[in-house]
Scaffold this motif. Structure first.
Motif, PDB file in Angstrom:
ATOM      1  N   ILE A 290      46.380  23.466  26.252  1.00 35.79           N
ATOM      2  CA  ILE A 290      45.478  23.196  27.364  1.00 35.79           C
ATOM      3  C   ILE A 290      45.945  23.963  28.592  1.00 35.79           C
ATOM      4  O   ILE A 290      47.135  23.963  28.915  1.00 35.79           O
ATOM      5  CB  ILE A 290      45.443  21.688  27.684  1.00 35.79           C
ATOM      6  CG1 ILE A 290      44.959  20.900  26.451  1.00 35.79           C
ATOM      7  CG2 ILE A 290      44.569  21.395  28.903  1.00 35.79           C
ATOM      8  CD1 ILE A 290      45.170  19.413  26.542  1.00 35.79           C
ATOM      9  N   ILE A 291      44.989  24.614  29.251  1.00 31.46           N
ATOM     10  CA  ILE A 291      45.238  25.224  30.559  1.00 31.46           C
ATOM     11  C   ILE A 291      44.410  24.449  31.569  1.00 31.46           C
ATOM     12  O   ILE A 291      43.185  24.360  31.450  1.00 31.46           O
ATOM     13  CB  ILE A 291      44.851  26.729  30.587  1.00 31.46           C
ATOM     14  CG1 ILE A 291      45.743  27.538  29.658  1.00 31.46           C
ATOM     15  CG2 ILE A 291      44.911  27.271  32.015  1.00 31.46           C
ATOM     16  CD1 ILE A 291      47.187  27.684  30.106  1.00 31.46           C
ATOM     17  N   LEU A 292      45.088  23.864  32.539  1.00 28.42           N
ATOM     18  CA  LEU A 292      44.412  23.106  33.593  1.00 28.42           C
ATOM     19  C   LEU A 292      44.064  24.062  34.725  1.00 28.42           C
ATOM     20  O   LEU A 292      44.948  24.530  35.442  1.00 28.42           O
ATOM     21  CB  LEU A 292      45.313  21.976  34.105  1.00 28.42           C
ATOM     22  CG  LEU A 292      45.744  20.945  33.064  1.00 28.42           C
ATOM     23  CD1 LEU A 292      46.758  19.976  33.667  1.00 28.42           C
ATOM     24  CD2 LEU A 292      44.536  20.198  32.521  1.00 28.42           C
TER      25      LEU A 292
ATOM     26  N   ARG B 217      51.109  32.161  33.185  1.00 26.76           N
ATOM     27  CA  ARG B 217      52.260  32.898  33.704  1.00 26.76           C
ATOM     28  C   ARG B 217      53.370  33.058  32.662  1.00 26.76           C
ATOM     29  O   ARG B 217      54.037  34.083  32.594  1.00 26.76           O
ATOM     30  CB  ARG B 217      52.809  32.208  34.949  1.00 26.76           C
ATOM     31  CG  ARG B 217      53.943  32.981  35.598  1.00 26.76           C
ATOM     32  CD  ARG B 217      54.457  32.355  36.876  1.00 26.76           C
ATOM     33  NE  ARG B 217      53.364  31.782  37.650  1.00 26.76           N
ATOM     34  CZ  ARG B 217      53.482  30.720  38.436  1.00 26.76           C
ATOM     35  NH1 ARG B 217      54.643  30.117  38.570  1.00 26.76           N
ATOM     36  NH2 ARG B 217      52.454  30.255  39.108  1.00 26.76           N
ATOM     37  N   PHE B 218      53.591  32.040  31.857  1.00 23.47           N
ATOM     38  CA  PHE B 218      54.651  32.102  30.850  1.00 23.47           C
ATOM     39  C   PHE B 218      54.079  32.257  29.436  1.00 23.47           C
ATOM     40  O   PHE B 218      54.707  31.891  28.458  1.00 23.47           O
ATOM     41  CB  PHE B 218      55.528  30.849  30.937  1.00 23.47           C
ATOM     42  CG  PHE B 218      56.203  30.716  32.275  1.00 23.47           C
ATOM     43  CD1 PHE B 218      57.235  31.563  32.637  1.00 23.47           C
ATOM     44  CD2 PHE B 218      55.783  29.755  33.184  1.00 23.47           C
ATOM     45  CE1 PHE B 218      57.854  31.450  33.871  1.00 23.47           C
ATOM     46  CE2 PHE B 218      56.388  29.637  34.421  1.00 23.47           C
ATOM     47  CZ  PHE B 218      57.423  30.482  34.769  1.00 23.47           C
ATOM     48  N   GLY B 219      52.875  32.807  29.337  1.00 19.67           N
ATOM     49  CA  GLY B 219      52.246  33.021  28.039  1.00 19.67           C
ATOM     50  C   GLY B 219      51.315  31.887  27.669  1.00 19.67           C
ATOM     51  O   GLY B 219      51.069  30.971  28.458  1.00 19.67           O
ATOM     52  N   ARG B 220      50.780  31.959  26.476  1.00 15.93           N
ATOM     53  CA  ARG B 220      49.900  30.913  25.967  1.00 15.93           C
ATOM     54  C   ARG B 220      50.722  29.662  25.687  1.00 15.93           C
ATOM     55  O   ARG B 220      51.872  29.764  25.230  1.00 15.93           O
ATOM     56  CB  ARG B 220      49.208  31.372  24.679  1.00 15.93           C
ATOM     57  CG  ARG B 220      48.372  32.621  24.808  1.00 15.93           C
ATOM     58  CD  ARG B 220      46.885  32.417  24.904  1.00 15.93           C
ATOM     59  NE  ARG B 220      46.321  31.347  24.138  1.00 15.93           N
ATOM     60  CZ  ARG B 220      45.608  31.480  23.025  1.00 15.93           C
ATOM     61  NH1 ARG B 220      45.412  32.679  22.513  1.00 15.93           N
ATOM     62  NH2 ARG B 220      45.104  30.429  22.424  1.00 15.93           N
ATOM     63  N   PRO B 221      50.181  28.492  25.953  1.00 23.04           N
ATOM     64  CA  PRO B 221      50.959  27.261  25.750  1.00 23.04           C
ATOM     65  C   PRO B 221      51.541  27.110  24.350  1.00 23.04           C
ATOM     66  O   PRO B 221      52.700  26.695  24.200  1.00 23.04           O
ATOM     67  CB  PRO B 221      49.950  26.157  26.060  1.00 23.04           C
ATOM     68  CG  PRO B 221      48.988  26.781  27.016  1.00 23.04           C
ATOM     69  CD  PRO B 221      48.879  28.215  26.566  1.00 23.04           C
TER      70      PRO B 221
END
Length: 124
Positions: free
Chosen positions: A102-104, A61-65
């Motif tokens: 990391i995307i959980l 939602r707020f872009g790539r970490p």
């Protein structure tokens, strides 16, 4: 920081440590801090000291970490790393700055991306 965000961050840091260990990195420090800031993981990889910033999110939602690691954050990491090197007197060892993002995912198919040499000393 909200408790939920802190738990997400801790989960990501645990996953990052596991990834680095799988890659045969030697973990030297976790959540190292001094007056300049904090570094999530400090590791050694084939004689190189690696300062790792871990960014964990639940979605894009707020872009790539890794995009959350801005100029100011990099400056803090570099200053903190410089102090760590001085404390250890490891002036002649090569260093590197990495980001693990990391995307959980809810379906447990988590996405983890290790960005080696995410930024270099001479940029700052």
């Amino acid at each position: 920081m909200k408790k939920e965000n802190r738990n997400t961050g801790l989960r990501g840091e645990t996953m990052a440590v596991e990834l680095l260990k799988e890659k045969n990195y030697n973990i030297l420090e976790k959540n190292y801090s001094n007056r300049f800031g904090e570094i999530d993981i400090i590791a050694e990889d084939c004689g190189t000291i690696v300062f790792v910033e871990v960014k964990t999110r639940k979605n894009y939602r707020f872009g790539r970490p890794h995009e959350a690691v801005d100029y100011e954050k990099i400056r803090h990491i570099k200053n903190t790393a410089d102090r760590y090197i001085a404390e250890k007197q490891w002036y002649r060892l090569p260093i590197r700055y990495d980001i693990i993002e990391i995307i959980l995912e809810e379906d447990e198919k988590n996405k983890i991306n290790h960005i080696e040499n995410a930024f270099i000393d001479s940029e700052f």
